[in-house]
Design an enzyme around this catalytic site. Structure first.
Site, PDB file in Angstrom:
ATOM      1  N   SER A 205      -0.126 -37.109 -13.601  1.00 23.53           N
ATOM      2  CA  SER A 205      -0.297 -38.540 -13.388  1.00 23.53           C
ATOM      3  C   SER A 205      -1.375 -39.141 -14.285  1.00 23.53           C
ATOM      4  CB  SER A 205      -0.627 -38.814 -11.920  1.00 23.53           C
ATOM      5  OG  SER A 205       0.384 -38.313 -11.072  1.00 23.53           O
ATOM      6  N   HIS A 251      -5.995 -40.989 -12.077  1.00 25.04           N
ATOM      7  CA  HIS A 251      -5.211 -42.111 -12.571  1.00 25.04           C
ATOM      8  C   HIS A 251      -6.072 -43.080 -13.365  1.00 25.04           C
ATOM      9  CE1 HIS A 251      -1.787 -41.646  -9.355  1.00 25.04           C
ATOM     10  NE2 HIS A 251      -2.096 -40.508  -9.957  1.00 25.04           N
TER      11      HIS A 251
END
Length: 301
Positions: A205, A251
């Site tokens: 991610s 992230h």
């Protein structure tokens, strides 16, 4: 009789002036020729002359012209290739292969050995994982290729395919791969910096969010509509901060470093593109290393 007038021979026949002999080919001196290379002027024989738009050229001038021909490049300086999404396909293949190995073949020890794990010195038995020292820093990278759930790897690979093939086509293979890896490492480094006292994380991610940021920069650089990219980014950020168990630090770290790296790659001036892009990559790597070292000072032995 004038001094320059030909003198008659002894038998009364006027002597003739010798005819000029054509120069020999510069590669075959024994072969006379009246043709010269239109670029360098050297004499060339029929076996050496190469037809040009005007006249003929010698083999050396032709090969030199070919070597000076500029190779076609992508928009931001990468080498143009037949398959503009090869690295994207390889990255997806690696992620899928590691998923199968970790989830079904070498479960659970591969996930335990490759995940982003850290236990600081304040934890009993610590430091462990990344906080234990450079011998464990490989986890910062291996965790970005590690998934153990189908939905997790599926969503990440779908996002990688959507964004990766476009970015690779405009950046070239090497620049795109550098962007992907630096984004993933930055996500891991920020996660360690913020929560390295006790944490575990895995997934691509961070790297994918770096590609989201780079896609937004690309839209701005090419003056294309940014609405769809912004909507995708905002949606994923809402999910990041609202769903329990998602590592928001990875992230955010990947997004910020990916976007900043893309700025250096895409806005580099054409005449200094190579050095500026190289310094951009080096700077991003330095930021990653700085976060890891600061984290080590906080949690390491």
């Amino acid at each position: 009789m004038l001094p320059d007038e030909p003198r008659p021979s002894a038998d009364g026949v006027q002597a003739s002036t010798p005819e000029a002999v054509p120069p020999g080919c510069y590669r075959h001196p024994q072969t006379p020729t009246g043709i010269s290379c239109t670029r360098c002027g050297r004499p060339v024989c029929p076996s050496c002359m190469v037809p040009a738009s005007v006249g003929f050229q010698c083999p050396e001038c032709v090969s030199g012209a070919h070597s000076e021909t500029r190779r076609p490049t992508t928009r931001f300086g990468g080498t143009l290739t037949a398959d503009g999404a090869l690295v994207t396909k390889v990255l997806i293949g690696i992620n899928l292969a590691v998923f199968v190995l970790a989830a079904y073949v070498f479960s659970p020890w591969l996930a335990q050995d490759w995940m982003l794990y850290s236990a600081g010195r304040a934890i009993q038995g610590g430091p462990g994982g990344v906080a234990d020292g450079p011998s464990q820093w490989y986890r910062l990278l291996t965790a970005t290729f590690l998934h153990v759930q189908v939905w997790h790897v599926g969503l990440n690979m779908l996002a990688l395919w959507w964004t990766g093939q476009v970015l690779e086509a405009v950046l070239g293979r090497a620049r795109f791969l550098g962007l992907y890896l630096l984004s993933g490492l930055a996500g891991s480094a920020l996660a360690f910096l913020v929560a390295g006292n006790l944490m575990s994380s895995l997934g691509a991610s961070g790297a994918v969010f770096g590609l989201f940021g780079a896609t937004l920069v690309l839209q701005i650089r090419t003056r294309s509509p940014i609405g769809p990219v912004m909507a995708l980014l905002v949606f994923n950020l809402i999910v990041t901060f609202s769903v329990p168990g998602i590592d928001w630090r990875a992230h955010v770290g990947g997004l910020v470093v990916g976007a900043l790296t893309a700025v250096g790659l895409m806005f580099a001036p054409r005449e200094r593109r190579g050095p500026v892009q190289a310094l951009t990559m080096a700077g991003a790597l330095a930021v990653v290393l700085a976060m890891v070292l600061i984290g080590m000072a906080r949690y390491g032995a």
